[in-house]
Design an enzyme around this catalytic site. Sequence first.
Site, PDB file in Angstrom:
ATOM      1  N   GLU A   1     -28.842  13.225  -5.501  1.00  0.00           N
ATOM      2  CA  GLU A   1     -28.751  13.500  -6.951  1.00  0.00           C
ATOM      3  C   GLU A   1     -27.315  13.830  -7.354  1.00  0.00           C
ATOM      4  OE1 GLU A   1     -31.251  13.445  -9.108  1.00  0.00           O
ATOM      5  OE2 GLU A   1     -33.105  13.719  -7.957  1.00  0.00           O
TER       6      GLU A   1
ATOM      7  N   ILE B   1     -34.146   5.832  -0.125  1.00  0.00           N
ATOM      8  CA  ILE B   1     -35.059   5.986  -1.254  1.00  0.00           C
ATOM      9  C   ILE B   1     -36.266   6.848  -0.852  1.00  0.00           C
ATOM     10  CG2 ILE B   1     -36.411   4.771  -3.006  1.00  0.00           C
ATOM     11  CD1 ILE B   1     -33.272   4.299  -3.046  1.00  0.00           C
TER      12      ILE B   1
HETATM   13  P1  TGC Z   1     -19.936   6.938 -16.956  1.00  0.00           P
HETATM   14  O1  TGC Z   1     -19.022   5.991 -17.666  1.00  0.00           O
HETATM   15  O2  TGC Z   1     -19.525   8.363 -16.836  1.00  0.00           O
HETATM   16  O3  TGC Z   1     -21.369   6.917 -17.644  1.00  0.00           O
HETATM   17  C1  TGC Z   1     -22.019   5.721 -17.993  1.00  0.00           C
HETATM   18  C2  TGC Z   1     -22.941   6.013 -19.170  1.00  0.00           C
HETATM   19  O4  TGC Z   1     -23.921   6.981 -18.767  1.00  0.00           O
HETATM   20  C3  TGC Z   1     -23.799   8.190 -19.568  1.00  0.00           C
HETATM   21  N1  TGC Z   1     -24.012   9.320 -18.641  1.00  0.00           N
HETATM   22  C4  TGC Z   1     -25.119  10.065 -18.622  1.00  0.00           C
HETATM   23  N2  TGC Z   1     -26.210  10.060 -19.401  1.00  0.00           N
HETATM   24  C5  TGC Z   1     -27.186  10.957 -19.126  1.00  0.00           C
HETATM   25  N3  TGC Z   1     -27.107  11.838 -18.112  1.00  0.00           N
HETATM   26  C6  TGC Z   1     -26.029  11.858 -17.300  1.00  0.00           C
HETATM   27  N4  TGC Z   1     -25.980  12.733 -16.271  1.00  0.00           N
HETATM   28  C7  TGC Z   1     -24.968  10.958 -17.543  1.00  0.00           C
HETATM   29  N5  TGC Z   1     -23.774  10.721 -16.950  1.00  0.00           N
HETATM   30  C8  TGC Z   1     -23.207   9.720 -17.634  1.00  0.00           C
HETATM   31  C9  TGC Z   1     -22.402   8.138 -20.134  1.00  0.00           C
HETATM   32  O5  TGC Z   1     -22.310   8.868 -21.328  1.00  0.00           O
HETATM   33  C10 TGC Z   1     -22.228   6.636 -20.354  1.00  0.00           C
HETATM   34  O6  TGC Z   1     -22.968   6.289 -21.521  1.00  0.00           O
HETATM   35  P2  TGC Z   1     -22.468   5.108 -22.488  1.00  0.00           P
HETATM   36  O7  TGC Z   1     -23.413   5.165 -23.644  1.00  0.00           O
HETATM   37  O8  TGC Z   1     -21.049   5.438 -22.836  1.00  0.00           O
HETATM   38  O9  TGC Z   1     -22.576   3.843 -21.688  1.00  0.00           O
HETATM   39  O10 TGC Z   1     -20.273   6.291 -15.536  1.00  0.00           O
HETATM   40  P3  TGC Z   1     -19.415   6.203 -14.199  1.00  0.00           P
HETATM   41  O11 TGC Z   1     -19.707   4.859 -13.602  1.00  0.00           O
HETATM   42  O12 TGC Z   1     -17.971   6.565 -14.479  1.00  0.00           O
HETATM   43  O13 TGC Z   1     -20.104   7.283 -13.252  1.00  0.00           O
HETATM   44  C11 TGC Z   1     -19.910   8.610 -13.384  1.00  0.00           C
HETATM   45  C12 TGC Z   1     -20.567   9.382 -12.198  1.00  0.00           C
HETATM   46  C13 TGC Z   1     -19.734   9.267 -10.948  1.00  0.00           C
HETATM   47  C14 TGC Z   1     -20.602  10.822 -12.652  1.00  0.00           C
HETATM   48  C15 TGC Z   1     -21.990   8.842 -11.942  1.00  0.00           C
HETATM   49  O14 TGC Z   1     -21.957   7.575 -11.427  1.00  0.00           O
HETATM   50  C16 TGC Z   1     -22.761   9.725 -10.977  1.00  0.00           C
HETATM   51  O15 TGC Z   1     -23.399  10.682 -11.408  1.00  0.00           O
HETATM   52  N6  TGC Z   1     -22.769   9.417  -9.630  1.00  0.00           N
HETATM   53  C17 TGC Z   1     -23.602  10.088  -8.668  1.00  0.00           C
HETATM   54  C18 TGC Z   1     -24.745   9.155  -8.288  1.00  0.00           C
HETATM   55  C19 TGC Z   1     -26.026   9.899  -8.058  1.00  0.00           C
HETATM   56  O16 TGC Z   1     -26.216  11.034  -8.457  1.00  0.00           O
HETATM   57  N7  TGC Z   1     -26.972   9.226  -7.411  1.00  0.00           N
HETATM   58  C20 TGC Z   1     -28.264   9.792  -7.214  1.00  0.00           C
HETATM   59  C21 TGC Z   1     -29.237   8.727  -6.760  1.00  0.00           C
HETATM   60  S1  TGC Z   1     -30.941   9.185  -6.987  1.00  0.00           S
HETATM   61  C22 TGC Z   1     -31.225  10.394  -5.890  1.00  0.00           C
HETATM   62  O17 TGC Z   1     -30.396  10.879  -5.202  1.00  0.00           O
HETATM   63  C23 TGC Z   1     -32.620  10.828  -5.837  1.00  0.00           C
HETATM   64  S2  TGC Z   1     -32.967  12.001  -4.642  1.00  0.00           S
HETATM   65  C24 TGC Z   1     -34.539  12.300  -5.113  1.00  0.00           C
HETATM   66  C25 TGC Z   1     -35.243  13.367  -4.402  1.00  0.00           C
HETATM   67  O18 TGC Z   1     -35.758  13.117  -3.295  1.00  0.00           O
HETATM   68  O19 TGC Z   1     -35.392  14.475  -5.013  1.00  0.00           O
HETATM   69  P1  FAD Z   2     -20.869   8.296  -0.605  1.00  0.00           P
HETATM   70  O1  FAD Z   2     -20.906   7.988  -2.057  1.00  0.00           O
HETATM   71  O2  FAD Z   2     -20.385   7.248   0.327  1.00  0.00           O
HETATM   72  O3  FAD Z   2     -19.993   9.618  -0.414  1.00  0.00           O
HETATM   73  C1  FAD Z   2     -19.474  10.019   0.874  1.00  0.00           C
HETATM   74  C2  FAD Z   2     -18.552  11.218   0.638  1.00  0.00           C
HETATM   75  O4  FAD Z   2     -17.461  10.797  -0.200  1.00  0.00           O
HETATM   76  C3  FAD Z   2     -19.249  12.358  -0.108  1.00  0.00           C
HETATM   77  O5  FAD Z   2     -18.796  13.588   0.417  1.00  0.00           O
HETATM   78  C4  FAD Z   2     -18.758  12.198  -1.549  1.00  0.00           C
HETATM   79  O6  FAD Z   2     -18.744  13.438  -2.253  1.00  0.00           O
HETATM   80  C5  FAD Z   2     -17.344  11.662  -1.311  1.00  0.00           C
HETATM   81  N1  FAD Z   2     -16.865  10.928  -2.479  1.00  0.00           N
HETATM   82  C6  FAD Z   2     -17.338   9.756  -2.994  1.00  0.00           C
HETATM   83  N2  FAD Z   2     -16.659   9.413  -4.092  1.00  0.00           N
HETATM   84  C7  FAD Z   2     -15.716  10.391  -4.296  1.00  0.00           C
HETATM   85  C8  FAD Z   2     -14.710  10.629  -5.280  1.00  0.00           C
HETATM   86  N3  FAD Z   2     -14.542   9.799  -6.316  1.00  0.00           N
HETATM   87  N4  FAD Z   2     -13.929  11.723  -5.126  1.00  0.00           N
HETATM   88  C9  FAD Z   2     -14.135  12.598  -4.103  1.00  0.00           C
HETATM   89  N5  FAD Z   2     -15.075  12.434  -3.155  1.00  0.00           N
HETATM   90  C10 FAD Z   2     -15.851  11.340  -3.260  1.00  0.00           C
HETATM   91  N6  FAD Z   2     -30.977   7.650  -3.890  1.00  0.00           N
HETATM   92  C11 FAD Z   2     -31.823   7.019  -4.741  1.00  0.00           C
HETATM   93  O7  FAD Z   2     -31.424   6.166  -5.523  1.00  0.00           O
HETATM   94  N7  FAD Z   2     -33.146   7.345  -4.751  1.00  0.00           N
HETATM   95  C12 FAD Z   2     -33.684   8.278  -3.920  1.00  0.00           C
HETATM   96  O8  FAD Z   2     -34.894   8.544  -3.977  1.00  0.00           O
HETATM   97  C13 FAD Z   2     -32.822   8.932  -2.997  1.00  0.00           C
HETATM   98  N8  FAD Z   2     -33.333   9.817  -2.096  1.00  0.00           N
HETATM   99  C14 FAD Z   2     -32.522  10.296  -1.099  1.00  0.00           C
HETATM  100  C15 FAD Z   2     -33.088  11.027  -0.051  1.00  0.00           C
HETATM  101  C16 FAD Z   2     -32.273  11.469   0.994  1.00  0.00           C
HETATM  102  C17 FAD Z   2     -32.894  12.174   2.152  1.00  0.00           C
HETATM  103  C18 FAD Z   2     -30.871  11.226   0.967  1.00  0.00           C
HETATM  104  C19 FAD Z   2     -29.985  11.717   2.073  1.00  0.00           C
HETATM  105  C20 FAD Z   2     -30.318  10.511  -0.075  1.00  0.00           C
HETATM  106  C21 FAD Z   2     -31.130  10.020  -1.116  1.00  0.00           C
HETATM  107  N9  FAD Z   2     -30.611   9.206  -2.125  1.00  0.00           N
HETATM  108  C22 FAD Z   2     -31.448   8.590  -3.017  1.00  0.00           C
HETATM  109  C23 FAD Z   2     -29.209   8.804  -2.077  1.00  0.00           C
HETATM  110  C24 FAD Z   2     -28.220   9.869  -2.563  1.00  0.00           C
HETATM  111  O9  FAD Z   2     -28.256   9.985  -3.940  1.00  0.00           O
HETATM  112  C25 FAD Z   2     -26.824   9.466  -2.046  1.00  0.00           C
HETATM  113  O10 FAD Z   2     -26.823   9.726  -0.653  1.00  0.00           O
HETATM  114  C26 FAD Z   2     -25.728  10.214  -2.751  1.00  0.00           C
HETATM  115  O11 FAD Z   2     -25.636   9.859  -4.118  1.00  0.00           O
HETATM  116  C27 FAD Z   2     -24.359   9.966  -2.082  1.00  0.00           C
HETATM  117  O12 FAD Z   2     -24.156   8.616  -1.817  1.00  0.00           O
HETATM  118  P2  FAD Z   2     -23.698   8.149  -0.331  1.00  0.00           P
HETATM  119  O13 FAD Z   2     -24.639   8.754   0.637  1.00  0.00           O
HETATM  120  O14 FAD Z   2     -23.554   6.677  -0.361  1.00  0.00           O
HETATM  121  O15 FAD Z   2     -22.287   8.833  -0.093  1.00  0.00           O
END
Ligand code: TGC
Ligand code: FAD
Length: 393
Positions: A372, A171
């Site tokens: 993200e 985070i």
């Molecule tokens: P899924 O069934 O596709 O979606 C659930 C509900 O969410 C809606 N939805 C969205 N709405 C707005 N924006 C989006 N990008 C949306 N994507 C989906 C969707 O329409 C649905 O709505 P409803 O009304 O039908 O309930 O959900 P899923 O569980 O199958 O997941 C799909 C998937 C894999 C694409 C999603 O889980 C995903 O994007 N995973 C990646 C996780 C991720 O990006 N984590 C980031 C953590 S935060 C972070 O990294 C901060 S770094 C900050 C920094 O330092 O800059």
């Molecule tokens: P995993 O989900 O375990 O993925 C590992 C590998 O498997 C990846 O290559 C992925 O692409 C692959 N993979 C997973 N599922 C599939 C699939 N279905 N098909 C094919 N390939 C797949 N999160 C927050 O909530 N808040 C934050 O502020 C935040 N800040 C961050 C800051 C840093 C420096 C970092 C490194 C991460 C941060 N994150 C934050 C978390 C970040 O969003 C996750 O690291 C990211 O979403 C991937 O999750 P994971 O690391 O658990 O990898």
Amino acid sequence: MARTDRYEHHDYYGIDELLSDDHKLAREAVQAWVKKEVSPIIEDYSNRSECPHHLFKGLAEIGAFGPSLPVEYGGGGMDEIAYGVIMQELERGDSGVRSMASVQGSLVMYPIYRFGSEEQKRKYLPKLGSGEYIGCFGLTEPDHGSNPNGMITNIKEDGDSYILNGAKMWITNSPVADVAVVWAKDEEGIVRGVIVEKGMPGFSAPEIHGKWSLRASITGELVFEDVRVPKENILPNVAGLKGPLSCLSKARYGIAWGAIGAALDCYDSALRYSKERIQFGKPIGQFQLTQKKLAEMITEITKAQLLAWRLGTLANKGEASPAQISMAKRNNVHMALEIAREARQIHGGMGITNEYPCMRHMMNLETVLTYEGTHDIHLLITGLDVTGLNAFG
Ligand code: TGC
Ligand code: FAD
């Protein structure tokens, strides 16, 4: 050691003509701030793996927190392109500095603005917008990264409160945050947003050490052991995973613009170095292989700039779809990472030192490629959008 920033803006296709005077003014102001406040210190902070916390106040002053949120709620009152341009200039300085702004504006202020009660908005947004409070966003868990819907962090009702248990991982800003927007499942398994404040008993945020990437950004965990959270801290206007995912759309949009900044900085440095570095009696920029690298870099940057600009025009109309945002985030971050690697090569051995920005950007972009939503997750989002077939489950 303080460094002079010799960066010059590059606009090969005259994309500036597509920007308004306000966009250009915002860019100039942020670029000047980055040259004065970020460039002279960033290599040293990155080297020491230390977050330049003092920049939070300055980021607030230049309007980097929530540029497209309304002014009365602590935002900048500008449009989505201005938001993108600002992220680009910040990431030209460092991805970690852009992260500070992305998290504060798009992942903390935005959900409170969009899903919070009027009372929550009035309580938190002005302090977040002014940099008095630092915020963080807790979605990822140790065992649930790409699949946040599997989260086990949970809330259980208890009188006037909820009891929060679980843990979040990776985070940004968590160890220094005053406020955390945390996503947890309620007793019916529905994802809810909870505002957790520093100092609540049972809440801790230990730092994660040992990162080779995004070293000037602080990252930690969020640990909740029977944390009693008043009911008024639940975000009332959203339920389900679309809550956090819509915040991610906002932040991913900013990254699609931001990554171009890192690429521009690497290109700028490589271009200058190619004219100054003499080998075999000529500037290395006179060799065809160096020109191929530079020509391909500016081509890819130009394509990414056009993608970002078009996405911005769609976002201004409220028409940028999550899948379009995914495409731009994935393409532009990968483009920037490839350019950082090529630019590093043009600098030869000097490219691995902190005399030049390429290696720092390259290491940072490894994180940007993953957070993200990873590079492959965004590809699968595009795959789902074009086929209608879901590869996730
Ligand atoms: P899924 O069934 O596709 O979606 C659930 C509900 O969410 C809606 N939805 C969205 N709405 C707005 N924006 C989006 N990008 C949306 N994507 C989906 C969707 O329409 C649905 O709505 P409803 O009304 O039908 O309930 O959900 P899923 O569980 O199958 O997941 C799909 C998937 C894999 C694409 C999603 O889980 C995903 O994007 N995973 C990646 C996780 C991720 O990006 N984590 C980031 C953590 S935060 C972070 O990294 C901060 S770094 C900050 C920094 O330092 O800059
Ligand atoms: P995993 O989900 O375990 O993925 C590992 C590998 O498997 C990846 O290559 C992925 O692409 C692959 N993979 C997973 N599922 C599939 C699939 N279905 N098909 C094919 N390939 C797949 N999160 C927050 O909530 N808040 C934050 O502020 C935040 N800040 C961050 C800051 C840093 C420096 C970092 C490194 C991460 C941060 N994150 C934050 C978390 C970040 O969003 C996750 O690291 C990211 O979403 C991937 O999750 P994971 O690391 O658990 O990898």
